[in-house]
Design an enzyme around this catalytic site. Structure first.
Site, PDB file in Angstrom:
ATOM      1  N   HIS A  54      21.943  33.997  40.999  1.00 39.38           N
ATOM      2  CA  HIS A  54      21.605  33.057  40.207  1.00 39.38           C
ATOM      3  C   HIS A  54      22.369  33.383  38.974  1.00 39.38           C
ATOM      4  O   HIS A  54      22.435  34.517  38.434  1.00 39.38           O
ATOM      5  CB  HIS A  54      20.351  32.942  40.226  1.00 39.38           C
ATOM      6  CG  HIS A  54      19.444  32.355  40.970  1.00 39.38           C
ATOM      7  ND1 HIS A  54      18.789  33.175  42.123  1.00 39.38           N
ATOM      8  CD2 HIS A  54      19.205  31.201  41.600  1.00 39.38           C
ATOM      9  CE1 HIS A  54      18.164  32.526  43.147  1.00 39.38           C
ATOM     10  NE2 HIS A  54      18.528  31.079  42.805  1.00 39.38           N
TER      11      HIS A  54
ATOM     12  N   ARG B 104      21.883  32.273  50.963  1.00 36.61           N
ATOM     13  CA  ARG B 104      21.943  31.029  51.572  1.00 36.61           C
ATOM     14  C   ARG B 104      22.216  30.672  52.707  1.00 36.61           C
ATOM     15  O   ARG B 104      22.731  31.695  53.240  1.00 36.61           O
ATOM     16  CB  ARG B 104      22.560  29.974  50.620  1.00 36.61           C
ATOM     17  CG  ARG B 104      22.267  29.920  49.099  1.00 36.61           C
ATOM     18  CD  ARG B 104      23.267  29.168  48.185  1.00 36.61           C
ATOM     19  NE  ARG B 104      22.926  29.213  47.065  1.00 36.61           N
ATOM     20  CZ  ARG B 104      23.296  30.165  46.065  1.00 36.61           C
ATOM     21  NH1 ARG B 104      24.474  30.829  46.496  1.00 36.61           N
ATOM     22  NH2 ARG B 104      23.012  29.952  44.682  1.00 36.61           N
TER      23      ARG B 104
ATOM     24  N   TYR C 175      13.306  29.799  41.683  1.00 36.52           N
ATOM     25  CA  TYR C 175      13.398  30.292  43.003  1.00 36.52           C
ATOM     26  C   TYR C 175      12.189  31.520  43.237  1.00 36.52           C
ATOM     27  O   TYR C 175      12.162  32.161  44.194  1.00 36.52           O
ATOM     28  CB  TYR C 175      14.687  30.843  43.347  1.00 36.52           C
ATOM     29  CG  TYR C 175      15.587  29.874  43.851  1.00 36.52           C
ATOM     30  CD1 TYR C 175      15.508  29.694  45.373  1.00 36.52           C
ATOM     31  CD2 TYR C 175      16.003  28.985  42.988  1.00 36.52           C
ATOM     32  CE1 TYR C 175      16.575  28.627  45.723  1.00 36.52           C
ATOM     33  CE2 TYR C 175      17.122  27.931  43.551  1.00 36.52           C
ATOM     34  CZ  TYR C 175      17.222  27.780  44.950  1.00 36.52           C
ATOM     35  OH  TYR C 175      18.076  26.824  45.393  1.00 36.52           O
TER      36      TYR C 175
ATOM     37  N   LYS D 254      27.795  29.421  46.564  1.00 38.75           N
ATOM     38  CA  LYS D 254      27.777  28.020  45.979  1.00 38.75           C
ATOM     39  C   LYS D 254      28.233  27.706  44.581  1.00 38.75           C
ATOM     40  O   LYS D 254      28.795  26.770  44.219  1.00 38.75           O
ATOM     41  CB  LYS D 254      26.159  27.670  45.984  1.00 38.75           C
ATOM     42  CG  LYS D 254      25.703  26.249  45.682  1.00 38.75           C
ATOM     43  CD  LYS D 254      24.522  26.187  45.651  1.00 38.75           C
ATOM     44  CE  LYS D 254      23.933  24.556  45.220  1.00 38.75           C
ATOM     45  NZ  LYS D 254      22.385  24.334  45.207  1.00 38.75           N
TER      46      LYS D 254
ATOM     47  N   HIS E   4      15.314  26.669  53.518  1.00 37.66           N
ATOM     48  CA  HIS E   4      15.550  27.288  52.292  1.00 37.66           C
ATOM     49  C   HIS E   4      14.464  28.009  51.501  1.00 37.66           C
ATOM     50  O   HIS E   4      14.449  28.666  50.684  1.00 37.66           O
ATOM     51  CB  HIS E   4      16.267  26.031  51.316  1.00 37.66           C
ATOM     52  CG  HIS E   4      16.881  26.402  50.354  1.00 37.66           C
ATOM     53  ND1 HIS E   4      18.154  27.165  50.348  1.00 37.66           N
ATOM     54  CD2 HIS E   4      16.647  26.278  48.808  1.00 37.66           C
ATOM     55  CE1 HIS E   4      18.506  27.439  49.117  1.00 37.66           C
ATOM     56  NE2 HIS E   4      17.659  27.086  48.252  1.00 37.66           N
TER      57      HIS E   4
ATOM     58  N   ARG F 229      14.751  31.558  51.175  1.00 43.67           N
ATOM     59  CA  ARG F 229      15.325  32.367  49.975  1.00 43.67           C
ATOM     60  C   ARG F 229      14.449  32.376  48.940  1.00 43.67           C
ATOM     61  O   ARG F 229      14.310  33.214  48.063  1.00 43.67           O
ATOM     62  CB  ARG F 229      16.482  31.265  49.518  1.00 43.67           C
ATOM     63  CG  ARG F 229      17.399  31.787  48.281  1.00 43.67           C
ATOM     64  CD  ARG F 229      18.697  31.104  48.418  1.00 43.67           C
ATOM     65  NE  ARG F 229      19.161  31.041  47.243  1.00 43.67           N
ATOM     66  CZ  ARG F 229      20.013  31.866  46.359  1.00 43.67           C
ATOM     67  NH1 ARG F 229      20.231  33.012  47.174  1.00 43.67           N
ATOM     68  NH2 ARG F 229      20.513  31.804  45.211  1.00 43.67           N
TER      69      ARG F 229
END
Length: 330
Positions: free
Chosen positions: A308, A199, A317, A224, A282, A285
């Site tokens: 993830h 990220r 994603y 995150k 973003h 990513r």
């Protein structure tokens, strides 16, 4: 037996029972006072316990959100963003509602009003914040609520995840535009984002002490989801980091010594110069995660790299191109 008396122009009902604190409440009508006392005594007879609703009758939703902002929000990694969101919510009329009167109807009306000006994702975050604040008030702050009304409110449908990927020579255009820009950190940031799937905040928070070029590993202490992880570095990523390390005026601590706001502003200019106006930073990513699958890595391998925690989030994603999969079908 309850005591009903007139006090300062109102009718006061008081209920005393052994084992519980005395409860009293004032009403304009004597009949209302008598009814409240009868209902309260009936609850005591059935359960032997009557929760104290006095605090909920005196505390507004705004009071709870302020306390939540001051005590709970600072413990989160997204503290700054959530504090801004709560401060904006405090200006809404629903925050003047006392907790005893707050209903799911009030919050549904709030939802519908906000949907006229903001995206569904914003409303979902706001309702979730209210819901968690009420949960904390019940569990930790001694405020009795019969139920959490925010949990009864239907959330608007969340927007579909973006499926934007780099097309054609867009990556080359981005890098060429970065070379012509004023911000020298945009090109290495783009390369690292595409090659590692990190990220933006993870890249900007990366320190040299966490980079091992010999083992080709970048250690992320803060992510995150709150968990650290090791990210393997491709040859291209190693080449980029090596170039940054060899710069004579490089920062002693941070790999990219630049603020998130500076990157945001530089990206707006860069994507216009590159002619990719609909591309978000973003999305890089998304591109990186999709490329990992196209290279043949399995779900566990990709999730280890990307961080993830669930297949659902990883799927959001991942945007594989059908034409890139044809050759693997035989």
């Amino acid at each position: 037996m309850a005591t009903i008396r007139k006090l300062r122009g109102k009718w006061q009902a008081m209920v005393r029972r052994k084992g519980i604190a005395p409860r009293s409440k004032s009403f304009d009508k004597k009949s209302d006072a008598e009814k409240w006392a009868r209902d309260l005594e009936a609850q005591v007879d059935v359960s032997g316990y009557v929760p104290d609703t006095k605090i909920a009758e005196q505390t507004t939703l705004g009071d709870i959100l302020r306390r939540y902002r001051d005590e709970i929000t600072p413990t989160k990694r997204s503290a700054k963003t959530e504090a801004i969101r709560i401060n904006a919510m405090l200006r809404r009329d629903v925050c003047h509602r006392t907790l005893a009167l707050l209903s799911s109807t009030d919050l549904a009306a709030y939802r519908d009003q906000r949907l006229q000006t903001v995206a569904p994702a914003t409303i979902i975050r706001e309702l979730n914040t209210i819901s968690h604040a009420l949960d904390v008030a019940q569990r930790e702050w001694g405020i009795h609520l019969a139920r959490n009304p925010a949990k009864l409110v239907r959330r608007p449908s969340a927007p579909k995840g973006r499926s934007r990927r780099l097309e054609g020579d867009e990556e080359a255009k981005l890098l060429a535009a970065a070379d012509k820009g004023r911000n020298p950190w945009m090109k290495p940031l783009i390369v690292l984002a595409v090659e590692t799937g990190m990220r933006r905040g993870e890249i900007l928070g990366l320190r040299w002490e966490d980079v091992d070029l010999e083992r080709r590993i970048a250690h992320l202490l803060i992510t995150k989801n709150g968990e650290c992880r090791d990210v393997p570095l491709s040859s291209r990523a190693v080449e980029t980091l090596t170039g940054l390390m060899q710069q004579p005026d490089r920062d002693a601590e941070r790999v990219l010594p630049v603020s998130a706001n500076a990157i945001r502003l530089a990206w707006e200019h860069l994507r216009q110069r590159a002619g990719v106006g609909d591309l978000h930073i973003h999305d890089l990513r998304h591109e990186a995660v999709s490329r990992l699958f196209e290279k043949g890595l399995d779900i566990m391998e990709v999730s280890t790299i990307s961080g993830h925690k669930t297949l659902t989030m990883l799927k959001r994603y991942t945007h594989l191109r059908a034409e890139d999969l044809v050759g693997r079908l035989g």
